[in-house]
Scaffold this active site. Sequence first.
Site, short mmCIF file in Angstrom:
data_model
loop_
_atom_site.label_atom_id
_atom_site.label_comp_id
_atom_site.label_asym_id
_atom_site.label_seq_id
_atom_site.Cartn_x
_atom_site.Cartn_y
_atom_site.Cartn_z
N HIS A 166 37.64 55.01 47.92
CA HIS A 166 37.91 53.93 46.96
C HIS A 166 38.99 54.38 45.95
O HIS A 166 38.73 54.54 44.76
CB HIS A 166 36.61 53.57 46.23
N GLU A 272 42.33 51.16 49.53
CA GLU A 272 41.13 51.87 49.94
C GLU A 272 41.00 51.93 51.47
O GLU A 272 40.52 50.98 52.08
CB GLU A 272 39.90 51.18 49.36
#
Length: 306
Positions: A166, A272
């Site tokens: 992330h 991500e």
Amino acid sequence: MPVTQASGRVTLTHAKGSSVELLLYGATVISWKAGTITEPQPIERLFVSSKAAVDGSKPVRGGIPVIFPCFGPPSHPEHMKLAQHGFARNEVWEFDSIVTDNDEGVSVRLTLEPTAGIIAKYDRPFYLAYVVTLAEHQISTDLHVTNTSTSTAYPPDNLEFQVLFHNYIRAPANDVLVFPLQNKSYFDKTEASEEARNKSKVETRAGVDVRQFTDSVYEDAGGKYEVTWPGGGVEITVRELKDVVVWNPQQAAGAKMGDMEDGGWERYVCVEPGYVRGFAKIEPGKTWIGQQVISLIHHERRINQL
């Protein structure tokens, strides 16, 4: 010393001045400082909200959280007791070893095995090893997922999971472009209805911007991305991470986040890489490795799309 540990943090330092700091909590990278060939002074390349908890009380808002074994709300039958994004980002990992330490770079390995707390909500045999490598102008993160089941039954006792890095890339959000995603299929999670969120769209833009609330999941996205803005950028290359999420809440959603600093959404873009459409599968005794390498772009590269 190229690797130091203190108070639940691990710091990697390169001979040329770049550095990485990560928490044992969540194995979360919370700082990556590096310079370019043209501007060698190391500066922060990741965004961490000034309101983020870095004391192990909750997942960090920023840096590079590790998402495993589910992305978003759980959808696999074996994941239904888990919270959103699984448990890897809010468990304390073990420092295992220094993997490399030479002129090219330095890397460390953290590990996570089932604990009583994990087993209570996820009763599957697994072993995670996370290798973070710092070079002069890049950082790489490798997640090794091993199915430790000893079952010889048929069909195999496969481990099925999702995984994602992330990344909060520090950047002026309103000037960012992400490419090449044109003609890729994606799912728009900002749509109001579940039906619309689950309907595939095709990206028409040569460069994807995040000037409005963006939460897009690109499927089979190609594995090599550039994130650019006036005067800077990074390139992300991946292995075994077939999908990529582009996310920025902008004020519409960002202002509702308790751990987001005021205006923080203007200072980053999340790009991500992950395996989040469907599930990766590993047979007993086998290991899956997902990798990303984030490299600084040394000379401005832009497409005429703003």
